[in-house]
Design a protein around this motif. Sequence first.
Motif, short mmCIF file in Angstrom:
data_model
loop_
_atom_site.label_atom_id
_atom_site.label_comp_id
_atom_site.label_asym_id
_atom_site.label_seq_id
_atom_site.Cartn_x
_atom_site.Cartn_y
_atom_site.Cartn_z
N VAL A 65 -24.35 28.01 27.78
CA VAL A 65 -23.48 27.97 26.97
C VAL A 65 -22.83 26.78 28.03
O VAL A 65 -22.77 27.24 29.53
N LEU A 66 -22.18 25.48 27.88
CA LEU A 66 -21.92 24.60 29.03
C LEU A 66 -20.12 25.08 29.53
O LEU A 66 -19.70 24.76 30.80
N ALA A 67 -19.43 25.27 28.58
CA ALA A 67 -18.06 26.13 28.64
C ALA A 67 -17.96 26.96 28.20
O ALA A 67 -17.58 26.82 26.90
N LEU A 68 -17.33 27.83 28.51
CA LEU A 68 -17.06 28.92 28.00
C LEU A 68 -15.38 29.10 26.72
O LEU A 68 -15.04 29.61 25.46
N VAL A 72 -23.36 40.59 21.34
CA VAL A 72 -23.44 39.94 19.87
C VAL A 72 -22.69 38.07 19.90
O VAL A 72 -22.46 37.31 19.27
N ILE A 73 -21.16 38.46 20.39
CA ILE A 73 -20.11 37.65 20.53
C ILE A 73 -20.68 36.49 21.22
O ILE A 73 -20.69 35.26 20.50
N MET A 74 -20.70 36.50 22.28
CA MET A 74 -21.58 35.71 23.08
C MET A 74 -22.80 34.74 22.68
O MET A 74 -22.88 33.70 22.75
N ALA A 75 -23.85 35.49 21.94
CA ALA A 75 -25.09 34.95 21.44
C ALA A 75 -24.66 34.40 20.44
O ALA A 75 -25.26 32.67 20.18
N GLY A 76 -23.43 34.06 19.89
CA GLY A 76 -22.94 33.80 18.08
C GLY A 76 -22.76 32.58 18.67
O GLY A 76 -22.70 31.88 18.48
N PRO A 101 -22.76 32.56 6.22
CA PRO A 101 -21.55 34.07 6.17
C PRO A 101 -21.98 35.15 7.36
O PRO A 101 -22.22 34.59 8.25
N ALA A 102 -20.84 35.63 7.46
CA ALA A 102 -20.78 36.73 8.77
C ALA A 102 -21.76 37.57 9.08
O ALA A 102 -22.12 37.71 10.38
N ASP A 103 -21.22 38.45 7.77
CA ASP A 103 -22.81 39.46 7.61
C ASP A 103 -23.89 38.55 7.63
O ASP A 103 -25.19 39.14 8.65
N VAL A 104 -24.28 37.79 7.99
CA VAL A 104 -25.51 37.32 8.16
C VAL A 104 -26.45 36.91 9.19
O VAL A 104 -26.94 36.78 9.96
N LEU A 105 -24.81 35.93 9.78
CA LEU A 105 -24.78 35.83 10.71
C LEU A 105 -24.95 37.26 12.32
O LEU A 105 -26.24 36.95 12.83
N TYR A 106 -24.01 37.74 12.43
CA TYR A 106 -23.74 39.13 12.58
C TYR A 106 -25.75 40.21 12.27
O TYR A 106 -26.53 40.40 14.01
N ILE A 124 -32.21 42.00 19.32
CA ILE A 124 -33.43 43.55 19.75
C ILE A 124 -34.46 43.41 20.00
O ILE A 124 -35.13 44.20 21.19
N GLN A 125 -35.46 41.85 19.43
CA GLN A 125 -35.96 41.78 19.86
C GLN A 125 -36.26 40.74 21.17
O GLN A 125 -37.40 41.20 21.41
N GLN A 126 -35.80 40.69 21.47
CA GLN A 126 -35.48 39.92 22.76
C GLN A 126 -35.31 41.22 24.10
O GLN A 126 -36.25 41.53 25.10
N THR A 127 -35.03 42.53 23.68
CA THR A 127 -34.84 43.20 24.54
C THR A 127 -36.07 44.50 24.43
O THR A 127 -37.12 44.25 25.88
#
Length: 283
Positions: free
Chosen positions: A10-13, A46-50, A61-66, A74-77
């Motif tokens: 992220v370069l600028a929030l 989730v919001i910030m990752a997206g 679509p939002a459901d696919v992206l979410y 989850i995988q990264q964790t």
Amino acid sequence: MPKHLTFLPVLALSAAISTAALADSGPNAETVVASVNGEEITLGHVIMAGATLPEQYRQVPADVLYNAVLDQLIQQTALVQSRDGDVPVAVELSLENERRSLLAADAIETAMADVGSEEELRAAYDAKYADGTGGTEFNASHILVESKEDADAVKAELDGGADFAETAKAKSTGPSGPNGGELGWFSDGQMVPEFQEAVSALEVGQVSEPIQTQFGWHVIILNDKRDKEAPELEAVANELLAELRQNALEDRIEELTSKANIERPVIEGLKPEMIKDLGLIGN
């Protein structure tokens, strides 16, 4: 939609998320949407990752992206939890740089947040176009050659009475040569600085001494100049706003750095080339 997404820094929030306050009721940034061995993943994660994804991912679509983003978190964790030992030096340094970058970006937004009111824009417009004009436009021709010796020879021919346009057709290596070196009308900032400075110093009909730019050596004649009509405020509002914000940011940085105790010690053996030596980082 790929299963694994690539996150970008992220370069600028403020460019990625809205600053609107979250609703008092219902899910919010602290709502836990998943956990891995007890480690919580929140809706805020989730919001910030997206928000940092490339634009093409935000079109799905939002459901696919979410679900894709949550799956990746989850995988990264799980991958992070699988690690043994300390955080590698390279990763730790990158995390520190990323934190610094994010907080600096937020400070930039703060410094510029209250800049650009209607009164400030009007004042900036009046100051820039106080004489009722939009600056000067120039009409010039040039002869471009490869060396100073060639440019001196061209200047000598012109001083001896040679026609500028005919000399340009015969000697200029630039694309304007066949047209007698004509460049048409241009404003300040449209030419490289060395060329613009030379043109601005000329009187109409005057031929310059040879000047060098990144393109080669030039001999220039100023054919004409005129004042541009001042634009309407609405037409340049975004430009003026950008200038006001940039000035505010530069003033803030100057204020902070002038007050800060900054030390840059001379270190024996330190060479600029070391910036490319990843071997110094180690594991």
